[in-house]
Design a protein around this motif. Structure first.
Motif, PDB file in Angstrom:
ATOM      1  N   PRO A  35       0.819  -1.224   0.000  1.00  0.00           N
ATOM      2  CA  PRO A  35       0.000   0.000   0.000  1.00  0.00           C
ATOM      3  C   PRO A  35       0.847   1.265   0.000  1.00  0.00           C
ATOM      4  O   PRO A  35       0.979   1.924   1.017  1.00  0.00           O
ATOM      5  N   PRO A  53      -5.240   7.799  -6.148  1.00  0.00           N
ATOM      6  CA  PRO A  53      -4.410   6.608  -5.998  1.00  0.00           C
ATOM      7  C   PRO A  53      -5.242   5.324  -5.947  1.00  0.00           C
ATOM      8  O   PRO A  53      -6.299   5.308  -5.348  1.00  0.00           O
ATOM      9  N   ILE A  54      -4.729   4.294  -6.564  1.00  0.00           N
ATOM     10  CA  ILE A  54      -5.363   2.983  -6.492  1.00  0.00           C
ATOM     11  C   ILE A  54      -4.664   2.192  -5.403  1.00  0.00           C
ATOM     12  O   ILE A  54      -3.426   2.168  -5.347  1.00  0.00           O
ATOM     13  N   TRP A  55      -5.456   1.552  -4.558  1.00  0.00           N
ATOM     14  CA  TRP A  55      -4.887   0.830  -3.424  1.00  0.00           C
ATOM     15  C   TRP A  55      -5.036  -0.676  -3.638  1.00  0.00           C
ATOM     16  O   TRP A  55      -5.878  -1.111  -4.418  1.00  0.00           O
ATOM     17  N   PRO A  56      -4.236  -1.474  -2.897  1.00  0.00           N
ATOM     18  CA  PRO A  56      -4.438  -2.923  -2.958  1.00  0.00           C
ATOM     19  C   PRO A  56      -5.842  -3.287  -2.480  1.00  0.00           C
ATOM     20  O   PRO A  56      -6.465  -2.546  -1.713  1.00  0.00           O
ATOM     21  N   GLN A  57      -6.294  -4.443  -2.932  1.00  0.00           N
ATOM     22  CA  GLN A  57      -7.664  -4.870  -2.672  1.00  0.00           C
ATOM     23  C   GLN A  57      -7.612  -5.916  -1.557  1.00  0.00           C
ATOM     24  O   GLN A  57      -7.262  -7.065  -1.786  1.00  0.00           O
ATOM     25  N   PHE A  58      -7.923  -5.480  -0.343  1.00  0.00           N
ATOM     26  CA  PHE A  58      -7.675  -6.318   0.828  1.00  0.00           C
ATOM     27  C   PHE A  58      -8.726  -7.392   1.045  1.00  0.00           C
ATOM     28  O   PHE A  58      -8.668  -8.095   2.043  1.00  0.00           O
ATOM     29  N   ARG A  59      -9.714  -7.508   0.163  1.00  0.00           N
ATOM     30  CA  ARG A  59     -10.667  -8.607   0.324  1.00  0.00           C
ATOM     31  C   ARG A  59     -10.129  -9.884  -0.291  1.00  0.00           C
ATOM     32  O   ARG A  59     -10.740 -10.936  -0.177  1.00  0.00           O
ATOM     33  N   TRP A  95      -3.633 -10.881   1.685  1.00  0.00           N
ATOM     34  CA  TRP A  95      -3.311 -11.310   3.052  1.00  0.00           C
ATOM     35  C   TRP A  95      -1.966 -12.008   3.042  1.00  0.00           C
ATOM     36  O   TRP A  95      -1.153 -11.854   3.949  1.00  0.00           O
ATOM     37  N   PHE A 127       1.008  -9.759   3.190  1.00  0.00           N
ATOM     38  CA  PHE A 127       1.300  -9.287   4.551  1.00  0.00           C
ATOM     39  C   PHE A 127       1.843 -10.419   5.411  1.00  0.00           C
ATOM     40  O   PHE A 127       2.743 -10.204   6.230  1.00  0.00           O
ATOM     41  N   ALA A 128       1.292 -11.609   5.233  1.00  0.00           N
ATOM     42  CA  ALA A 128       1.741 -12.726   6.071  1.00  0.00           C
ATOM     43  C   ALA A 128       3.200 -13.055   5.781  1.00  0.00           C
ATOM     44  O   ALA A 128       4.013 -13.177   6.705  1.00  0.00           O
ATOM     45  N   THR A 172       5.643 -10.152   6.723  1.00  0.00           N
ATOM     46  CA  THR A 172       5.783 -10.073   8.180  1.00  0.00           C
ATOM     47  C   THR A 172       6.596 -11.246   8.697  1.00  0.00           C
ATOM     48  O   THR A 172       7.467 -11.088   9.567  1.00  0.00           O
ATOM     49  N   SER A 204      -0.103 -18.627  11.644  1.00  0.00           N
ATOM     50  CA  SER A 204      -0.960 -17.879  10.724  1.00  0.00           C
ATOM     51  C   SER A 204      -0.401 -17.889   9.303  1.00  0.00           C
ATOM     52  O   SER A 204      -1.163 -17.805   8.356  1.00  0.00           O
ATOM     53  N   VAL A 205       0.931 -17.972   9.150  1.00  0.00           N
ATOM     54  CA  VAL A 205       1.484 -17.794   7.805  1.00  0.00           C
ATOM     55  C   VAL A 205       1.009 -18.903   6.875  1.00  0.00           C
ATOM     56  O   VAL A 205       0.443 -18.635   5.812  1.00  0.00           O
ATOM     57  N   ILE A 226      -2.647 -18.714   6.207  1.00  0.00           N
ATOM     58  CA  ILE A 226      -3.040 -17.725   5.204  1.00  0.00           C
ATOM     59  C   ILE A 226      -2.651 -18.208   3.811  1.00  0.00           C
ATOM     60  O   ILE A 226      -3.395 -18.020   2.843  1.00  0.00           O
TER      61      ILE A 226
END
Lengths: 485, 179
Positions: free
Chosen positions: A155, A162-168, A173, A176-177, A180, A247-248, A251
């Motif tokens: 992001p 600006p166009i943002w990532p689509q978090f749905r 995910w 980010f996983a 992180t 979680s990784v 996901i």
């Protein structure tokens, strides 16, 4: 140790069967641990190191060439083709990231569970994690097709709207996983390294080594006021890494299970993926450490007991994986869904049966040999089984991805996937990256957590006779605790 | 350094975990405040022997985690529901459920930075220059020795009494470290 050999305390005799197996054999002293672990990093590199390093660098060069070729030509050079649009790239992504999981399990979960044997293997396993995640990260970065737009995954403020990532989307995910996971693994690894980098600094003979190790040791003195904060931070990082590692791969599995595809759309995926990841990761830890402990003469630190325990973890997770395979078939039958039932029959009996059979043999059948002590205590057997485990886990991802995609609801949409030489060479190249980094790690950093291993020896315990207990007149009875300072 | 530089403190060497711990208890009971124990590994029970309180690193990590979760949720809401809403598959523009996995990861990420950063901040690290690190003997602290250092800036410090206390505590090597 026994400068005033007048023990006033005689510990009660311990029955032989209750005696603790020492974590470092032969009652080695603190200095011996430092000397032995750092031996490989000092002096000139031994022959075996070059013999392993040069082929690794050549393979790394192959990776560089393949990446350049794919980026300049396009991902059409892969075997990915409708309907199998996720091929070796995603198989290898999931495979590598799964391997990483054992490192975090050893460093974080076993720390919380107070498994003190972890200290012998955690550093190398964490390094393995980091390098495996680096190998994994290459694939989705390339899979997007236009590598130069990879930054769209994050992001950043941009001038496109600006166009943002689509978090749905679960793919976001995953971004980010995995990022992180990589970052926190590096932080955890580095924090564990700080006291050991101080060991290296204080042993360094040359100015350059003194400077570099001194720089990265951050001025560590071993102060107890520092250790107090350090241990708390270490505990917190272990506590944070535990939900992270679970979680990784959960996901990653959501990338599949959130879709509608038969064989992918299942709730069993997150725990099943995590168990498989730990299974393959322990396989890789064993593959790496069995030769290393021999070549670097670390048999007294990474003992047969360590190998034994890791074999048992492999057995347990392998059995969970086998249970998950069986449960997938059961659920397909029990659901009454024709598409689901067809998918699983197609797995076992379809055109990719040659992928399904090795998965079952390598992941379900072969690890069961670890029930027998002979297999757990025979290093050749453990080494071979540990490689078989990772072959099996590669086939598992092949089965899930390729068999999942090649026949979906519409027979007119069916196809057959074949990899190209580019797929194969890129995969081989990631081994080059992995082993190059791992060998550099072995050569330049302490591959066993020196201060942690010292901390689990009996002489590190001030209440143990070997730690000096009983050699002083005053036995501490006034531990009424914190008077503020 | 030359002899004209001022002393930093008294360094006492010990060889076992038990002896350094009993020495720490003695120094604690004698009422010193600016002193420290240096060990190759964390000695179990030393915090209590020194009279240290629980570390405050947890707070850094906690606030890091809270900041991470809040950042994740607010960021996703702002990006997907406020600044540039795009309808995808009839799903709501913002839902705490689909926003949860990235926020969860950010919680861990910021919490981890809080733990490491908090540890470094509380320890005043990185510190690339320290009087003790110039001392040759002290280099053994990462090898197999245990040291106790009482600084000259301690209000109770007097060279004679301090050395005597450390001798009584069982140290067989005591020296004054220069600044």
């Amino acid at each position: 140790m026994a400068e005033k050999a007048t023990p006033t305390l005689t510990p009660p005799p311990v029955p032989r069967e209750l005696e603790r197996v020492p974590l470092v054999l032969n009652q080695r002293g603190f200095g011996w641990i430092s000397d032995r672990v750092t031996a490989i990093t000092e002096g000139s590199a031994p022959f075996w190191w070059w013999a392993a390093f040069i082929p690794s660098v050549l393979l790394l060069g192959l990776l560089g060439f393949m990446l350049a070729y794919q980026i300049t030509t396009g991902v059409g050079v892969w075997g990915n083709m409708h309907p199998v649009m996720w091929g070796w790239d995603i198989i290898n992504f999931v495979w590598w990231i799964g391997i990483g999981h054992a490192g975090t399990l050893i460093s974080a979960i076993l720390f919380l569970l107070r498994q003190r044997w972890r200290t012998g293997v955690n550093r190398a396993a964490e390094a393995m994690t980091i390098f495996a995640v680096m190998c994994a990260g290459i694939y989705p970065a390339l899979h997007v097709g236009r590598v130069w737009f990879d930054w769209w995954l994050f992001p950043f403020p941009n001038s496109n709207g600006p166009i943002w990532p689509q978090f749905r989307s679960p793919l976001m995910w995953d971004v980010f996983a995995v990022s992180t996971y990589f970052t926190v693994s590096v932080l955890f690894w580095y924090m564990g390294l700080i006291p050991d980098l101080a060991v290296m600094r204080d042993r360094a003979k040359t100015k350059l080594r003194q400077f570099l190790y001194g720089l990265f040791a951050l001025g560590w003195t071993g102060s107890n006021r520092h250790w107090s904060n350090y241990e708390k931070a270490y505990l917190l990082l272990a506590g944070l890494s535990t939900p992270l590692v679970l979680s990784v791969h959960s996901i990653v599995s959501l990338d599949f299970s959130v879709s509608q595809l038969p064989g992918w759309h299942t709730t069993i995926f997150p725990p099943y993926f995590v168990a498989g990841a730990i299974f393959s990761g322990f396989g890789m830890v064993l593959t790496l450490l069995i030769p290393l402990r021999k070549i670097c003469r670390l048999e007294e630190i990474i003992t047969m007991r360590h190998i034994d325990v890791m074999c048992k973890v492999t057995l347990a997770t392998g059995s969970i994986v086998g249970y998950a395979y069986a449960m997938e078939f059961f659920v397909a039958w029990y659901s009454g869904s024709a598409a689901e039932q067809f998918h699983f029959m197609n797995r076992a009996l379809g055109p990719y049966q040659w992928g399904w059979l090795p998965m079952i043999i390598c992941n379900v059948v072969v690890p069961q040999l670890f029930w027998f002590k002979w297999f757990r205590s025979n290093l050749w057997a453990v080494f071979i089984i540990s490689i078989i485990v990772n072959v099996g886990m590669w086939f598992e991802r092949f089965v899930i991805i390729v068999i999942g995609l090649h026949r979906d609801f519409l027979p007119s949409n069916w196809g057959y996937f074949k990899p190209t030489w580019v797929d194969v060479c890129t995969y081989l190249g990631t081994f080059g990256l992995f082993f190059t980094l791992f060998l550099l790690f072995v050569r330049f950093l302490p591959m066993v957590a020196i201060s942690e291993v010292k901390g689990v020896t009996p002489q590190a315990d001030p209440h143990h006779p070997l730690g000096g207990a009983g050699h002083v007149e005053r036995i501490p009875d006034d531990n009424e605790g914190a008077t503020s300072v | 350094m030359n002899g004209a530089s001022k002393p930093y403190g008294v360094l006492a060497e010990f060889t076992t975990a038990a002896s350094i711990m009993h020495a720490a208890e003695k120094v604690r009971d004698a009422g010193y405040t600016r002193w420290d124990v240096f060990t190759p590994f964390p000695v179990h029970g030393m915090d209590r022997a020194m009279g240290l309180k629980n570390s405050k690193v947890g707070w850094f990590s906690f606030f890091g985690g809270v900041a991470g979760y809040t950042t994740g949720m607010l960021m996703i809401w702002f990006m997907n529901a406020l600044d540039y809403p795009i309808l995808v598959g009839g799903k709501p523009m913002f839902s705490p459920f689909s926003a949860f996995p990235p926020s969860y990861e950010l919680t861990i990420l910021f919490g981890a930075f809080g733990a490491l950063g908090g540890m470094l901040f509380l320890n005043r690290l990185p510190r690339l220059h320290h009087p003790l690190l110039k001392n040759r003997r002290f280099a053994l602290v990462t090898h197999d020795r245990f040291f106790l250092v009482i600084e000259c800036s301690d209000p109770k410090y007097s060279e004679k009494d301090t050395v005597k206390l450390l001798e009584e505590a069982g140290s067989r090597h005591i020296e004054v470290v220069e600044e």
